[in-house]
Design an enzyme around this catalytic site. Structure first.
Site, PDB file in Angstrom:
ATOM      1  N   HIS A   1      -2.174   3.599   6.386  1.00 17.54           N
ATOM      2  CA  HIS A   1      -3.274   2.646   6.615  1.00 17.54           C
ATOM      3  C   HIS A   1      -4.633   3.291   6.396  1.00 17.54           C
ATOM      4  O   HIS A   1      -5.516   2.736   5.760  1.00 17.54           O
ATOM      5  CB  HIS A   1      -3.178   2.103   8.039  1.00 17.54           C
ATOM      6  CG  HIS A   1      -4.370   1.320   8.473  1.00 17.54           C
ATOM      7  ND1 HIS A   1      -4.657   0.070   7.970  1.00 17.54           N
ATOM      8  CD2 HIS A   1      -5.367   1.605   9.349  1.00 17.54           C
ATOM      9  CE1 HIS A   1      -5.774  -0.381   8.523  1.00 17.54           C
ATOM     10  NE2 HIS A   1      -6.224   0.536   9.359  1.00 17.54           N
TER      11      HIS A   1
ATOM     12  N   ARG B   1       0.872  -1.190   0.000  1.00 13.91           N
ATOM     13  CA  ARG B   1       0.000   0.000   0.000  1.00 13.91           C
ATOM     14  C   ARG B   1       0.896   1.223   0.000  1.00 13.91           C
ATOM     15  O   ARG B   1       1.849   1.304   0.776  1.00 13.91           O
ATOM     16  CB  ARG B   1      -0.988  -0.054   1.167  1.00 13.91           C
ATOM     17  CG  ARG B   1      -0.575   0.530   2.462  1.00 13.91           C
ATOM     18  CD  ARG B   1      -1.697   0.624   3.487  1.00 13.91           C
ATOM     19  NE  ARG B   1      -1.344   0.070   4.769  1.00 13.91           N
ATOM     20  CZ  ARG B   1      -0.503   0.629   5.641  1.00 13.91           C
ATOM     21  NH1 ARG B   1       0.087   1.779   5.361  1.00 13.91           N
ATOM     22  NH2 ARG B   1      -0.240   0.039   6.782  1.00 13.91           N
TER      23      ARG B   1
ATOM     24  N   TYR C   1       6.655   4.056  10.917  1.00 14.66           N
ATOM     25  CA  TYR C   1       7.034   2.634  10.831  1.00 14.66           C
ATOM     26  C   TYR C   1       7.635   2.193   9.502  1.00 14.66           C
ATOM     27  O   TYR C   1       7.957   1.024   9.338  1.00 14.66           O
ATOM     28  CB  TYR C   1       5.833   1.745  11.183  1.00 14.66           C
ATOM     29  CG  TYR C   1       4.579   2.000  10.365  1.00 14.66           C
ATOM     30  CD1 TYR C   1       4.402   1.400   9.118  1.00 14.66           C
ATOM     31  CD2 TYR C   1       3.569   2.826  10.844  1.00 14.66           C
ATOM     32  CE1 TYR C   1       3.240   1.612   8.385  1.00 14.66           C
ATOM     33  CE2 TYR C   1       2.409   3.049  10.120  1.00 14.66           C
ATOM     34  CZ  TYR C   1       2.249   2.438   8.889  1.00 14.66           C
ATOM     35  OH  TYR C   1       1.119   2.660   8.161  1.00 14.66           O
TER      36      TYR C   1
HETATM   37  C1  TPP Z   1     -10.438  -8.027  15.403  1.00 17.45           C
HETATM   38  C2  TPP Z   1      -9.852  -6.705  15.033  1.00 17.45           C
HETATM   39  N1  TPP Z   1      -8.828  -6.230  15.724  1.00 17.45           N
HETATM   40  C3  TPP Z   1      -8.280  -5.041  15.422  1.00 17.45           C
HETATM   41  C4  TPP Z   1      -8.757  -4.291  14.387  1.00 17.45           C
HETATM   42  C5  TPP Z   1      -8.132  -2.914  14.071  1.00 17.45           C
HETATM   43  N2  TPP Z   1      -7.470  -2.973  12.771  1.00 17.45           N
HETATM   44  C6  TPP Z   1      -8.083  -2.535  11.655  1.00 17.45           C
HETATM   45  S1  TPP Z   1      -7.197  -2.830  10.293  1.00 17.45           S
HETATM   46  C7  TPP Z   1      -5.931  -3.517  11.156  1.00 17.45           C
HETATM   47  C8  TPP Z   1      -4.735  -4.038  10.422  1.00 17.45           C
HETATM   48  C9  TPP Z   1      -5.091  -5.072   9.410  1.00 17.45           C
HETATM   49  O1  TPP Z   1      -3.966  -5.419   8.666  1.00 17.45           O
HETATM   50  P1  TPP Z   1      -4.080  -6.330   7.375  1.00 17.45           P
HETATM   51  O2  TPP Z   1      -5.011  -7.474   7.662  1.00 17.45           O
HETATM   52  O3  TPP Z   1      -2.720  -6.702   6.938  1.00 17.45           O
HETATM   53  O4  TPP Z   1      -4.803  -5.449   6.285  1.00 17.45           O
HETATM   54  P2  TPP Z   1      -4.280  -4.139   5.511  1.00 17.45           P
HETATM   55  O5  TPP Z   1      -4.790  -2.971   6.263  1.00 17.45           O
HETATM   56  O6  TPP Z   1      -2.802  -4.195   5.498  1.00 17.45           O
HETATM   57  O7  TPP Z   1      -4.866  -4.233   4.164  1.00 17.45           O
HETATM   58  C10 TPP Z   1      -6.227  -3.497  12.518  1.00 17.45           C
HETATM   59  C11 TPP Z   1      -5.327  -3.988  13.583  1.00 17.45           C
HETATM   60  C12 TPP Z   1      -9.847  -4.818  13.690  1.00 17.45           C
HETATM   61  N3  TPP Z   1     -10.415  -4.148  12.666  1.00 17.45           N
HETATM   62  N4  TPP Z   1     -10.368  -6.012  14.014  1.00 17.45           N
END
Ligand code: TPP
Ligand code: TPP
Ligand code: MG
Ligand code: MG
Lengths: 327, 328, 327, 328
Positions: free
Chosen positions: B247, B243, B256
């Site tokens: 975020h 990406r 980071y």
């Molecule tokens: C169960 C849960 N815990 C924490 C979150 C907060 N949160 C939202 S997105 C995220 C990171 C997700 O990373 P990834 O799965 O790699 O997806 P990306 O954003 O990189 O596409 C977190 C910790 C959440 N949405 N759901």
């Protein structure tokens, strides 16, 4: 009309619904070959096949989560959680997904599933096979929580739950499975969710209860009738939605209310019932609203003295109602 | 390539969708920085993975259960830019949620996009469940769950894979691995390099693919969908990507990762690369490109204007749709 | 004494505890390099190292589950759940394991962990970044649930939570993080869990609240003071245990009670408070016990009109208290 | 074998523990059938897996987080037959729970047996957490989570493996694969044959071993423990075995498996086989065996009598130990 146990009423309802609607499927741990650890689903896999009565992997979140997807795509899943104690791994799917799907999609989706789970104690289940979990779910908008107290009600409410377009948690008190019998019509019938049933009319004290507790309340009422105390028993049948009107009517009539549940006191659903009464019927009350509940301990002990001390009995209800009548 | 059914026409449409998503995404950030909407979740960088996989499926017919990062995916699936902007601005007409959900919580019954929440990994079981129904009802549909690599740390991901494998369900688990879960790099999230490594322990094929190449993603997804439709069960696909932006609009990725790292990955920008390739292969001309860009600009402008003017939901609607009608 | 925001008070408390006790560790999603999505833990990893401030994998059940094991084996873990909305995957570990370990082992084990989680709405969080989850946990014997309303209280209560031998859920209302400031002593101090704080004395109406709501209640009280209505504000500080004595004393004094929480009404913790009052102070009441709460919808809408309609405000509290005073 | 430190003395002790567990288990069933206790969970058939692994660890020093099926394990770890029977009869003196828990919910701080509940797979994270503390506090301990193959369908199993792998924790995940989760056979639980297959996707070693051979189990576990103590991280061990009796005294296994199948597995009864081997290898003589059996009978009788006479918990204790003392 057939006499059936509570357990048989549930099994025959499941059988009837499996037969009348091909979209209905049942699944869960050990529900197939073994017919469930309580034998509720005994014989159903033999009759309806492995595709419709499924022994699922040991994963409650997946059981409920896949049921959500299956429901959206046209099925009517009735997942079973083997013991209500084991529903916590699935609570995320229930609270955040099933119960919220309609709301979050602005009515574009719905999740018609019925989650069945045996709950409650007094059967030497100890800390992890005796829990009452209804307060966790009674707090969740979007979910319905049904708890039947008789074979007749069980059939009508379960049939309605399956027909309901929203997710329903159908809690079955294990203490009722084989201990009570009753008339159950063979034909399909529906009992609306959210309507209480006045199981006994009375004028001195109202006892508000559900499930096994409603039965114990009736026994207590019988005892007290012999003492000249007239007890009304309101069986809520469901706690979400719950029948405010019936509660208020009874409270206003008797002026003395005893709420009974096996779940522990603090934060239990009895608080909600009490609050509603004091919000809307305070000045009809002749005595404090009382709650008789399980004690505030993490769960029910296994050793007989601990279990007995924990459990609500007809005698305890009679004592509490008697005191209230005397107030 | 003709083998996989990917015609020049389709490639052009893929390109259009990717470029549209990028342009729309850029617009969202602008609007956010102007204070006109509080949150952006961006698909910037993920366009090839999302659009490439979408085109390998029966768009609007098969079921998708998207991740919040999947704007390019839902555009490919038939959601219009107006609808995206209505969602972004949380307007009453937002087809995803009527303004109830924060941006990027997609859903449309009409388009067979299952409504999504924010709790990561719950969608994996939903996709398996949709597929369970498809298998029983023999409707020929494939379901696809989309998810980030971070979400594979959740147990529910594994439960869903196992359930789908045991029941040989027509489902694809489609991972967009961008190397980060908010600030947490993959090496702190897991020990393995490839998300596809999980497939083996569920007895299903697991394939890692260059997620910046929409054609490769298309081919891999098509093979998985064919397999699913043949009744051979689920596949785990990992599209490796990056990406380019934080975020979300609440994040600051400088904490980071270095700017150099981001720059390095920009060399593999899927939209830029695909455009260059289509020009080189003469699938599109410079004139086509200019026309496409013009169209995209018009569409994005139109969506912005339309959604901007659309009314917010009425506060009175707050209590609606907690439950449906009883007892059908 | 330093002026600090609510958020800073929490951060400095964590810093102080990390510094004074090597057994204290912090972990959760993004708490390290990024300092948490709200920056509560900003700088702590830099100061105390990656071994003590850990960016964990994205798995709430594992976060709490490993914290339980680590606590048993000598550490004092303070896991963070990124948003309270995401606590449900961990609820099994919290309810069935952390909260029950002491009881089930007959006091042989204890689980001294503090689970921190930001909660609550009004910050454009929508359905999944705004939830109030305290009712689920306030019902759980063996667990403590703390909700502070000021920077001063936050420090004293968090320090106590870390010192506490039992699992504590420490809920932080997001709306407080940067909106309020207050004096916070530098030295370590403890505020006992289970003691309410009468944040304002009054005689006409008692408002029972906690967290952000206690602050809004104080504003409302200020407004009503101008109208000649004297409002007492009881800040519970913790809902499990909760300070029955303080509630009853205030209820008996004013005879009119308004309970306020942002969580939705039915089955919310307000029911418990109401029930306790009507059990033990019914005949002191001059008006029905009222609850002002979030509406019974699955969660808080994202669009401004929906969010505004959902949220409790000082005005809404003032209106409710005014009506009650007039009763 | 001397290499792994398994002396004849230790082998004899292993045999004693296995035979003791079997005899005690038989007694539990008798007492249950007499109506003197409502529930038995049995380790019958699992003795080699449990005892073999226990002896490879520092018993009573390392941490174990047992499964409910692990009576032989806790006996090996230092729990006495009296203590087991006190637990079985739910007496006040039960060191596991003071009679609060149903049989087979083990726990003892003194013995470093972490208290267990009934919700399967939660213990995996606990073991990882114990190991996290050991790593930080450098106490040299290894933690071991025990679990059935059915419980690997739970997401928490995967979360724990991943967490342990990322942090290179001194923990062993020890699976007792008996092919059934109550009535559900392995093929309905998962697609793969080996639980150890999951190890690879967490970048840890995964080893399947004949769970009916205590020596092989010992060796594999020892290697895993050594690895853990060297700071090289977790290992997943799968001991393949069989349970010869129903899931619990409430179960009737005739519904889901044939008597022939059970008989076939009885050929590989770990207690019988190990005894034969020790006799053949002259580690024990027939006279030793007779003496051991006599001792076991005496110990089991003593435990039964002792526990039978012990008082039940007082009902007044119901409310104790919900919380501890405040603020240490
Ligand atoms: C169960 C849960 N815990 C924490 C979150 C907060 N949160 C939202 S997105 C995220 C990171 C997700 O990373 P990834 O799965 O790699 O997806 P990306 O954003 O990189 O596409 C977190 C910790 C959440 N949405 N759901
Ligand atoms: C979360 C959860 N769901 C359901 C149960 C009920 N249950 C107890 S044991 C068991 C089967 C476990 O099988 P396995 O892990 O293979 O262990 P085994 O009994 O074969 O040793 C089930 C379903 C439980 N204890 N926990
Ligand atoms: Mg990612
Ligand atoms: Mg097994």
């Amino acid at each position: 009309m057939a006499q059936m146990t509570f357990l048989e009423a549930i099994r025959e309802t499941l059988r009837q619904e499996l037969a009348r609607d091909e979209r209905v499927i049942i699944y869960g741990e050990d529900v197939g070959v073994r017919g469930g650890v309580f034998r509720v689903t005994e014989g159903l896999q033999a009759d309806f096949g492995e595709a419709r009565v499924i022994d699922s992997p040991l994963a409650e979140a997946a059981i409920v989560g896949t049921a959500i997807g299956a429901a959206v795509n046209g099925l009517r899943p009735i997942p079973e959680i083997q013991f209500a104690d084991f529903i916590f791994p699935a609570i995320n799917q229930i609270v955040q997904e099933a119960a919220r799907m309609r709301y979050r999609s602005n009515n574009d989706f719905e999740v018609p599933i019925v989650i069945r789970a045996p709950f409650g104690g007094g059967v030497r289940g100890g800390l992890y096979h005796s829990q009452s979990v209804e307060a966790f779910f009674g707090h969740v908008p979007g979910l319905k929580v049904v708890i039947a107290s008789t074979p007749y009600d069980a059939k009508g409410l379960l049939t309605q739950a399956i027909a309901d377009p929203d997710p329903v948690l159908f809690l079955e008190h294990k203490g009722l499975y084989r201990s009570i019998k009753g008339e159950v019509p063979e034909e399909r019938y529906l009992i609306p969710i959210g309507k209480a049933d006045r199981k006994r009319e009375g004028k001195d004290v109202s006892v508000i209860a559900y499930g096994l507790m409603a039965n114990l309340a009736l026994k207590a009422a019988e005892t007290l009738a012999g003492e000249g105390i007239s007890v009304e028993v309101i069986d809520l049948r469901s706690i979400r939605p719950f029948d405010k009107a019936a509660i208020l009517e009874s409270a206003k009539k008797t002026g003395k209310v005893l709420i009974v549940h096996e779940d522990n006191l603090t934060g239990g659903f009895g608080g909600e019932i009490s609050a509603v009464i004091s919000e809307e019927a305070l000045f009809y009350l002749d005595a404090p609203i009382m709650r008789l509940t399980g004690p505030d301990v993490p769960a029910m002990g296994f050793s007989p003295p601990l279990e007995h001390a924990f459990m609500i009995t007809a005698d305890k209800i009679a004592d509490a109602a008697r005191n209230l009548a005397k107030f | 390539m003709p083998d996989s059914g990917l015609t020049p026409e389709l490639m052009k449409e893929m390109y259009y969708t990717m470029a549209l998503s990028r342009a729309l995404d850029d617009r969202l950030w602008v609007l956010n920085r102007q204070g006109r909407a509080p949150t952006v979740y961006s698909s910037n960088g993920h366009e090839a993975a999302q659009v490439g996989s979408a085109f390998a499926l029966n768009r609007g017919e098969d079921w998708i259960v998207p991740y919040y990062r999947d704007m390019a995916l839902v555009l490919a699936w038939g959601m219009t830019p107006r609808e995206v902007l209505l969602h972004f601005f949380a307007k009453a007409e937002d087809p995803n949620s009527g303004g109830r959900q924060m941006m990027a919580h997609w859903g449309s019954h009409r388009l067979h996009i299952l409504s999504t929440g924010a709790v990561v990994a719950t969608q994996d079981a939903h996709a398996a469940g949709l597929a369970l129904a498809s298998k029983m009802l023999k409707d020929g549909r494939v379901s696809v769950a989309y998810f980030g690599e971070g979400s594979t740390s959740q147990g529910e991901f594994h439960e869903a894979l196992n359930f789908a494998a045991v029941h040989k369900l027509p489902v694809i688990f489609f991972n967009e691995n961008n190397g980060y879960a908010i600030s947490v790099p993959q090496r702190k999230q897991m020990v393995v390099q490839d998300i596809s490594a999980h497939a083996e322990s569920y007895g299903m094929p697991g394939i890692s693919v260059d997620g910046n190449d929409p054609v490769k993603v298309y081919e891999v997804t098509k093979a998985a969908a064919d397999r699913a439709r043949r009744g051979e069960g689920p596949t785990l696909v990992e599209a490796k990507t990056y990406r380019f932006v934080p975020h979300s609009s609440d994040d600051d990725d400088r904490a980071y990762r270095t700017r150099e790292e981001v720059q390095e990955h920009k060399q593999f920008d899927p939209v830029v690369m695909f455009e260059a390739r289509l020009l080189a292969d003469k699938v599109i001309t410079e004139a086509d490109k200019a026309e496409i860009m013009k169209k995209i600009k018009a569409v994005v402008d139109d969506a912005t204007t339309y959604a901007d003017k659309a009314p917010l939901p009425d506060a009175d609607t707050l209590g609606l749709y907690v439950y449906g009608e009883d007892g059908k």
